[in-house]
Design a protein around this motif. Structure first.
Motif, short mmCIF file in Angstrom:
data_model
loop_
_atom_site.label_atom_id
_atom_site.label_comp_id
_atom_site.label_asym_id
_atom_site.label_seq_id
_atom_site.Cartn_x
_atom_site.Cartn_y
_atom_site.Cartn_z
N THR A 141 0.29 -0.88 -0.07
CA THR A 141 -0.34 -0.19 -0.03
C THR A 141 1.15 1.13 -0.50
O THR A 141 0.28 2.20 0.41
CB THR A 141 -0.76 0.26 1.36
OG1 THR A 141 -0.39 -0.15 2.78
CG2 THR A 141 -1.57 -1.41 1.44
N ALA A 142 2.21 0.97 -0.12
CA ALA A 142 2.93 2.64 -0.20
C ALA A 142 2.65 2.75 -1.41
O ALA A 142 2.28 2.75 -2.36
CB ALA A 142 4.64 2.47 -1.05
N PRO A 143 2.37 4.82 -0.94
CA PRO A 143 1.53 5.35 -1.78
C PRO A 143 2.15 5.93 -3.51
O PRO A 143 3.12 6.30 -2.79
CB PRO A 143 1.21 6.67 -0.57
CG PRO A 143 1.84 6.62 -0.01
CD PRO A 143 2.63 5.02 0.21
N LEU A 144 1.59 6.10 -3.99
CA LEU A 144 2.30 6.99 -4.94
C LEU A 144 1.52 8.05 -5.49
O LEU A 144 -0.12 7.31 -4.92
CB LEU A 144 2.01 5.72 -6.03
CG LEU A 144 3.63 4.64 -6.10
CD1 LEU A 144 3.59 3.85 -6.93
CD2 LEU A 144 5.07 4.82 -6.02
N THR A 145 2.17 8.74 -6.63
CA THR A 145 0.89 9.58 -7.57
C THR A 145 0.81 9.33 -8.55
O THR A 145 2.47 9.71 -9.83
CB THR A 145 1.66 10.74 -7.34
OG1 THR A 145 0.53 11.39 -5.51
CG2 THR A 145 -0.07 12.14 -7.98
N GLY A 146 0.26 9.56 -9.03
CA GLY A 146 -0.10 8.78 -10.54
C GLY A 146 -1.46 10.23 -11.48
O GLY A 146 -1.61 11.15 -10.88
N PRO A 147 -1.41 9.73 -12.69
CA PRO A 147 -2.42 11.27 -13.83
C PRO A 147 -3.73 11.20 -12.90
O PRO A 147 -4.15 12.22 -13.24
CB PRO A 147 -2.68 9.87 -15.13
CG PRO A 147 -1.65 9.16 -14.94
CD PRO A 147 -0.83 8.89 -14.19
N GLN A 148 -4.59 10.11 -12.57
CA GLN A 148 -5.30 9.92 -11.58
C GLN A 148 -5.51 10.09 -10.53
O GLN A 148 -6.74 10.33 -9.42
CB GLN A 148 -6.27 8.58 -12.21
CG GLN A 148 -6.42 8.19 -13.87
CD GLN A 148 -6.64 9.08 -14.20
OE1 GLN A 148 -8.06 9.90 -14.28
NE2 GLN A 148 -6.38 9.75 -15.58
N GLY A 149 -4.25 10.98 -9.36
CA GLY A 149 -4.06 10.76 -8.45
C GLY A 149 -3.81 9.97 -8.06
O GLY A 149 -2.44 9.36 -8.32
N ALA A 150 -4.11 9.65 -6.79
CA ALA A 150 -3.55 8.70 -5.49
C ALA A 150 -3.29 7.19 -5.96
O ALA A 150 -4.85 7.30 -6.61
CB ALA A 150 -3.74 8.69 -3.93
N GLU A 165 7.72 9.49 -3.89
CA GLU A 165 8.21 10.92 -3.66
C GLU A 165 8.21 10.53 -2.06
O GLU A 165 8.68 10.49 -1.23
CB GLU A 165 7.85 12.81 -4.21
CG GLU A 165 9.19 13.26 -3.27
CD GLU A 165 8.03 14.95 -3.10
OE1 GLU A 165 9.16 15.73 -3.55
OE2 GLU A 165 7.08 14.63 -3.44
N GLU A 166 6.31 10.51 -1.88
CA GLU A 166 6.14 10.03 -0.40
C GLU A 166 6.17 8.60 0.02
O GLU A 166 6.42 8.30 1.62
CB GLU A 166 4.09 10.13 -0.43
CG GLU A 166 3.40 10.50 0.79
CD GLU A 166 1.94 9.78 0.61
OE1 GLU A 166 1.10 9.94 1.38
OE2 GLU A 166 1.16 10.23 -0.23
N SER A 167 6.55 7.96 -0.36
CA SER A 167 7.44 6.51 -0.30
C SER A 167 8.75 6.57 0.01
O SER A 167 9.17 4.92 -0.18
CB SER A 167 6.72 5.44 -0.90
OG SER A 167 5.24 6.03 -0.87
N LEU A 168 9.38 7.04 -0.61
CA LEU A 168 10.53 6.61 -0.61
C LEU A 168 11.20 6.44 0.85
O LEU A 168 12.44 5.57 0.12
CB LEU A 168 11.91 8.03 -0.60
CG LEU A 168 11.51 8.60 -2.56
CD1 LEU A 168 12.11 9.72 -3.01
CD2 LEU A 168 11.19 8.04 -3.79
N ASP A 169 11.25 7.29 1.62
CA ASP A 169 12.11 6.39 3.05
C ASP A 169 11.74 4.33 3.00
O ASP A 169 12.13 3.62 3.53
CB ASP A 169 11.61 6.89 4.21
CG ASP A 169 11.96 8.04 4.19
OD1 ASP A 169 12.85 8.39 3.52
OD2 ASP A 169 11.58 9.05 4.89
#
Length: 255
Positions: A53-62, A143-147
């Motif tokens: 469930t690590a968050p990503l962001t794409g063209p449709q959002g989260a 970016e939000e999940s790099l750690d």
């Protein structure tokens, strides 16, 4: 000029040339077999579970890491370095070089593999760079999940290739590499290595006075070309120039 560059010795085809190629071919075949053996060992590595469930962001959002598989069993993610708030001119030359190589996903899809770019910067800013470059592979901000996704010994801020396996709603990391390991996604260097002047980079082991002024990185002399083009604009990754010449905007701001 290139016509003045040193050349290999000229010889006859029937004996010296073909004999030397045949000797080199023995080494090439050994190199190929060793590559096959390394790939076999790679397939036998243990794996670790990562946060599906690590968050990503794409063209449709989260979305999540699991969503990035697009329903396929395997995922290869290229982690694109990003200079947040910087212009297109200042973005990573090496990542631009590698990402430009990827054009056709169908062969990977036929093996149940998705390929995606995970940018290490914000989505909107980096997506404008993707559009300027004309890339059409799946593009997400991680970016939000790099750690979470680039834990040590990986280093956020460096380019990485990471392979994942999906089993139901669980995700496992099976392999990763960085630095020159990402040349697995780069066909241009492999083709250059077949030529007499190679990559034409200073670090290579070449005969004396072989051309060595080129690199995929920006230099004070501008976009590297051979032979050098007088008054060639300075300070950009090589693939920018034809896109600018075609009239594409490299403005990464919201405007």
């Amino acid at each position: 000029m290139l016509d003045d560059a040193p050349m290999p010795a000229i010889t006859d085809r029937a004996t010296t040339y073909e004999d030397e190629v045949a000797r080199l071919r023995v080494r090439e075949k050994a190199h190929t077999r060793e590559g096959d053996a390394i790939a076999a060992a790679r397939r036998r590595l243990p794996m670790i579970e990562v946060e599906a469930t690590a968050p990503l962001t794409g063209p449709q959002g989260a979305l999540t890491l699991l969503d990035a598989f697009e329903g396929r069993r395997q995922l290869i993610a290229y982690y694109f370095m990003w200079n947040r708030g910087a212009s297109a001119r200042e973005q990573c030359e090496g990542c631009t070089w590698v990402t430009t190589q990827f054009a056709e996903p169908s062969y990977l899809h036929s093996r149940d593999i998705t390929y995606a770019t995970f940018c290490q910067g914000p989505y909107a800013e980096s997506a404008r760079y993707r559009d300027f470059m004309g890339w059409d592979m799946p593009w997400y901000s991680a970016e939000e999940s790099l750690d979470t996704l680039l834990r040590p010994p990986k280093q956020p801020g460096l380019m990485h290739l990471v392979s994942y396996l999906r089993r139901g709603d669980r995700v496992f990391e099976t392999y990763w590499t960085t630095r020159r390991g990402v040349e697995a996604a780069d066909s241009s260097h492999s083709l250059m290595d077949l030529t007499v002047y190679g990559r034409q980079e200073p670090w290579e082991d070449s005969p004396p006075d072989w051309p060595d002024r080129c690199t995929h990185t920006r230099t004070a002399g501008g976009a590297p070309t051979w032979p050098p083009i007088p008054d060639w604009p300075a300070g950009r990754p090589i693939p920018h120039w034809p896109r600018l010449g075609a009239g594409r905007s490299d403005d990464l701001t919201a405007g």
